[in-house]
Design a protein around this motif. Structure first.
Motif, short mmCIF file in Angstrom:
data_model
loop_
_atom_site.label_atom_id
_atom_site.label_comp_id
_atom_site.label_asym_id
_atom_site.label_seq_id
_atom_site.Cartn_x
_atom_site.Cartn_y
_atom_site.Cartn_z
N GLU A 208 0.83 -1.21 0.00
CA GLU A 208 0.00 0.00 0.00
C GLU A 208 0.87 1.26 0.00
O GLU A 208 0.55 2.24 -0.67
CB GLU A 208 -0.95 0.00 1.20
CG GLU A 208 -2.08 -1.01 1.08
CD GLU A 208 -3.12 -0.84 2.16
OE1 GLU A 208 -2.91 -0.02 3.08
OE2 GLU A 208 -4.15 -1.54 2.10
N GLU A 209 1.98 1.23 0.76
CA GLU A 209 2.90 2.37 0.77
C GLU A 209 3.42 2.66 -0.64
O GLU A 209 3.49 3.81 -1.08
CB GLU A 209 4.07 2.09 1.71
CG GLU A 209 3.75 2.27 3.18
CD GLU A 209 3.61 3.72 3.56
OE1 GLU A 209 4.39 4.56 3.06
OE2 GLU A 209 2.69 4.04 4.34
N ILE A 210 3.79 1.61 -1.34
CA ILE A 210 4.33 1.76 -2.70
C ILE A 210 3.26 2.33 -3.63
O ILE A 210 3.53 3.24 -4.43
CB ILE A 210 4.86 0.41 -3.21
CG1 ILE A 210 6.11 0.00 -2.41
CG2 ILE A 210 5.17 0.47 -4.71
CD1 ILE A 210 6.53 -1.43 -2.62
N PHE A 211 2.04 1.83 -3.54
CA PHE A 211 0.97 2.33 -4.42
C PHE A 211 0.63 3.78 -4.10
O PHE A 211 0.35 4.56 -5.01
CB PHE A 211 -0.27 1.43 -4.29
CG PHE A 211 -0.29 0.31 -5.29
CD1 PHE A 211 0.83 -0.49 -5.49
CD2 PHE A 211 -1.42 0.05 -6.05
CE1 PHE A 211 0.83 -1.51 -6.41
CE2 PHE A 211 -1.44 -0.98 -6.98
CZ PHE A 211 -0.31 -1.76 -7.17
N HIS A 214 3.05 5.99 -5.79
CA HIS A 214 2.81 6.11 -7.23
C HIS A 214 1.42 6.68 -7.55
O HIS A 214 1.05 6.74 -8.72
CB HIS A 214 2.97 4.74 -7.90
CG HIS A 214 4.40 4.30 -8.01
ND1 HIS A 214 5.21 4.65 -9.06
CD2 HIS A 214 5.18 3.55 -7.18
CE1 HIS A 214 6.41 4.14 -8.90
NE2 HIS A 214 6.42 3.47 -7.76
N LYS A 215 0.69 7.08 -6.50
CA LYS A 215 -0.65 7.64 -6.67
C LYS A 215 -1.58 6.69 -7.43
O LYS A 215 -2.32 7.08 -8.35
CB LYS A 215 -0.58 9.00 -7.38
CG LYS A 215 0.13 10.07 -6.56
CD LYS A 215 0.18 11.40 -7.29
CE LYS A 215 0.71 12.50 -6.37
NZ LYS A 215 2.05 12.23 -5.81
N VAL A 216 -1.53 5.43 -7.01
CA VAL A 216 -2.40 4.39 -7.54
C VAL A 216 -3.29 3.91 -6.39
O VAL A 216 -2.80 3.75 -5.28
CB VAL A 216 -1.57 3.21 -8.11
CG1 VAL A 216 -2.48 2.09 -8.61
CG2 VAL A 216 -0.67 3.69 -9.24
N ALA A 275 2.51 -1.19 -9.87
CA ALA A 275 1.99 0.18 -9.77
C ALA A 275 2.25 0.94 -11.07
O ALA A 275 1.37 1.66 -11.58
CB ALA A 275 2.63 0.90 -8.59
N LYS A 276 3.45 0.79 -11.62
CA LYS A 276 3.80 1.48 -12.87
C LYS A 276 2.95 0.99 -14.04
O LYS A 276 2.45 1.78 -14.85
CB LYS A 276 5.28 1.30 -13.18
CG LYS A 276 6.22 1.96 -12.18
CD LYS A 276 7.67 1.62 -12.47
CE LYS A 276 8.61 2.24 -11.44
NZ LYS A 276 10.02 1.85 -11.67
N LEU A 277 2.78 -0.35 -14.11
CA LEU A 277 2.02 -0.92 -15.22
C LEU A 277 0.54 -0.55 -15.14
O LEU A 277 -0.07 -0.17 -16.15
CB LEU A 277 2.18 -2.44 -15.23
CG LEU A 277 1.45 -3.20 -16.34
CD1 LEU A 277 1.83 -2.68 -17.71
CD2 LEU A 277 1.73 -4.70 -16.24
N HIS A 282 -4.06 2.72 -17.01
CA HIS A 282 -5.10 3.70 -16.66
C HIS A 282 -5.04 4.91 -17.59
O HIS A 282 -6.08 5.39 -18.07
CB HIS A 282 -4.91 4.11 -15.20
CG HIS A 282 -5.98 5.00 -14.67
ND1 HIS A 282 -5.76 6.33 -14.34
CD2 HIS A 282 -7.29 4.77 -14.39
CE1 HIS A 282 -6.88 6.86 -13.89
NE2 HIS A 282 -7.83 5.94 -13.91
N LEU A 283 -3.84 5.39 -17.85
CA LEU A 283 -3.68 6.55 -18.72
C LEU A 283 -4.07 6.22 -20.16
O LEU A 283 -4.68 7.04 -20.86
CB LEU A 283 -2.24 7.05 -18.67
CG LEU A 283 -1.81 7.72 -17.36
CD1 LEU A 283 -0.31 7.99 -17.37
CD2 LEU A 283 -2.59 9.01 -17.13
#
Length: 453
Positions: A208-211, A214-216, A275-277, A282-283
Motif C-alpha cells: 500500500e505504501e508503494i501504491f 505512485h498515486k495508484v 503500480a507502474k504498469l 489507466h492513462l
C-alpha cells in the motif's frame, strides 16, 4: 431456535421500516449484519448470510472507484461465493457466458476424505471421474431440453437446468442450446483464499505504501488474491511468476529477470512494477480502472479492440457483448474476480473465522555500492540464509550458488542488517527517513496489525 426466531423477526422489522436519514440507514445495516452473524451459528457456517450487505459495502470500506457496477453484480456475486463459500472439494457446474447460472454444486469431500483408496491421488482421480459424470448428466439434460417442444414431464436433471436457465430472457430451448456449448466447471477457492489472507499481512502494508507513492489506488494491491493468493513462489503453466504473476517479457520491462535473479519473486519489487504498469494502463484506457485492471490480464491493445467493437468504454457492456477468441473466460471475468476478492478481504472479519495471520515484515530497501558474493553478504549482514531469502526471494538462486550480487542492486533488509551493512551501501541508502518512499530508499515500516482492520 428462539434466538433465530427473534433475529428473523427483527430483520423483517428492519426491512419493512422506513428511515429518514442515511446515517440511521447505515446503523440499521450494521445491526442487521450483527443479527445475521448470530444466525450463522445456527445455520450452515459456509454461507455468508450478510452477503448482499457486504456487496453493497454497508460499512463504506471501499472507495467509489470500486463500487460494484449494477451490470456486473451477478458476475461479482458468483466469484464472491467461489472465494467465501466453496472450498476446493466443491465443483460448480455452470454457464461460462453467465457464470452465476449454476446448474449444480458437486461436493466431492466424501470421496476425498474416505479411507479408500489408500492413496490421495487415487481419491482425487475418483472425485474427478464423479464430477465428469455429473457434467455429462447436465450436458445430456441441456441437449434434451434444447430439442423439446414443451417443458412437460422433465426428469431430475432437466428440471435442474431448466430452473437455472429460467432467469435468461428468450425461449428455454434456445437458451439450452447455447448453454450446451458453454458448459464449465469451477473449483471452489475458499481454502486458498483463506491461506492468502493469512499470508498477506507480511506484505500488504508495504504494498500500500508503494501504491500511495505512485498515486495508484491501494485497493489494487488486492489483485494478488486473484493471481496467486499471495504465494510468492507461484508459477503458472505459461510462465507467470510471483504474487503478481508477471510474465517474463512484461517483467523485464520493469525488473531484473534472468536465469539467476528474478525480481518477479520479490513481492515489494513486483509491487513497484505493478503500480507502474497499472498506472500506464489507466492513462491509456480513458482513465478507467475497470479497463486498466482487465488490461492487466488482456493487455491494452486487446481492450482498445474490445472498446471499438462494442462502441463503449463501459466494462460491463464489453463483458456482456464482446466475443472473441482472445477475450476468453479469464479476461472477461478478471475484474469481477478482483472486485469479489477486494470485498471478501475488506469484510473478512464478517466472513472468515479462526485464521492465523502472519506478522508484518519490517524491512528497508537499500542499494549496494559494490558487488559482493552472496556468502560474504550474508556473513556481514548477520542474517540467516532463511531470513535473507525471506526478505529477498529474488536472490534465492544467487544465494544457493554463492554468486555475486551486483553493484547498485536493491536489497531488502531489516534494521540491524541495514546498520551493519552501511559501508557497503550507496549514499542514498543511508537516508534516515523511515516512512518516506523514494526512488533510492524505500522504507517499509510494517507494524503488526490484524488483517481484518
Amino acid at each position: 431456535m428462539a434466538t433465530l426466531l427473534v433475529s428473523t423477526l427483527a430483520i423483517a422489522l428492519f426491512n419493512s421500516a422506513s428511515f429518514e436519514t442515511p446515517e440511521v440507514k447505515v446503523e440499521v445495516q450494521k445491526i442487521k449484519a450483527l443479527l445475521l452473524s448470530e444466525m450463522t451459528l445456527q445455520k450452515d457456517p459456509n454461507v455468508v448470510y450478510n452477503r448482499e450487505n457486504i456487496l453493497k459495502d454497508y460499512q463504506n470500506k471501499i472507495s467509489e472507484d470500486f463500487k460494484i457496477p449494477e451490470n456486473m453484480r451477478d458476475r461479482v456475486s458468483f466469484w464472491f461465493d467461489v472465494y467465501t463459500r466453496y472450498d476446493n472439494n466443491n465443483r460448480l457446474i455452470h454457464h461460462s457466458l453467465y457464470p452465476w447460472i449454476v446448474y449444480k454444486v458437486v461436493d466431492v469431500s466424501p470421496i476425498i476424505n474416505a479411507e479408500l483408496p489408500k492413496h490421495r491421488w487415487l481419491r482425487n482421480l475418483k472425485a474427478d471421474d464423479f464430477v465428469k459424470g455429473e457434467v455429462e448428466k447436465i450436458r445430456a439434460a441441456l441437449k434434451s431440453l434444447s430439442k423439446r417442444k414443451n417443458l412437460d414431464n422433465l426428469d431430475e436433471y432437466e428440471t435442474l437446468v431448466a430452473k437455472a436457465l429460467n432467469s435468461l430472457p428468450g425461449e428455454p430451448q434456445k437458451n439450452a442450446a447455447v448453454a450446451l456449448k458453454n458448459l464449465r466447471v469451477q473449483t471452489g477457492q475458499k481454502n486458498f483464499f483463506e491461506e492468502g489472507l493469512e499470508v498477506s499481512p507480511l506484505y500488504l502494508n508495504g504494498m500500500e505504501e508503494i501504491f500511495k507513492q505512485h498515486k495508484v489506488p491501494v485497493e489494487l494491491t488486492r489483485i494478488p488474491f486473484v493471481e496467486s493468493s499471495f504465494n510468492k513462489h507461484a508459477v503458472s503453466k505459461v510462465g507467470a511468476s510471483g504474487v503478481w504473476q508477471f510474465m517474463g517479457n512484461t517483467g523485464r520491462s520493469f525488473m531484473i529477470v534472468n536465469h539467476h535473479i528474478d525480481e518477479r519473486h520479490s513481492p515489494f519489487k513486483a509491487t513497484e512494477a505493478a503500480a507502474k504498469l497499472l498506472k500506464e494502463n489507466h492513462l491509456i484506457l480513458h482513465k478507467s480502472w475497470p479497463l486498466a485492471v482487465t488490461a492487466w490480464n488482456h493487455g491494452p491493445p486487446g481492450m482498445r479492440k474490445a472498446m471499438r467493437a462494442v462502441g463503449s468504454d463501459d466494462l460491463g457492456d464489453i463483458v456482456a457483448e464482446y466475443r472473441s477468441k482472445s477475450f476468453d473466460f479469464a479476461s472477461s471475468n478478471f475484474y469481477s474476480e478482483f472486485l469479489a476478492a477486494l470485498y471478501a478481504e475488506r469484510y473478512q472479519a464478517d466472513i472468515f473465522k479462526g485464521l492465523n495471520y502472519e506478522k508484518s515484515l519490517d524491512v528497508h530497501s537499500v542499494k549496494l555500492a559494490r558487488s559482493i558474493s552472496a556468502k560474504e553478504l550474508l556473513r556481514v549482514s548477520g542474517l540467516t540464509q532463511d531470513d535473507f531469502i525471506l526478505y529477498n526471494p529474488d536472490l534465492k538462486t544467487v544465494v544457493e550458488k554463492n554468486m555475486s550480487v551486483p553493484s547498485g542492486f536493491k536489497l531488502m533488509v531489516n534494521d540491524s542488517a541495514k546498520a551493519v551493512l552501511k559501508n557497503l551501501l550507496t549514499q542514498e541508502s543511508r537516508k534516515t527517513g523511515k516512512t518516506k518512499l523514494s526512488r533510492n530508499e524505500v522504507s517499509l515500516n510494517l507494524d503488526s496489525v490484524n488483517a481484518s482492520n
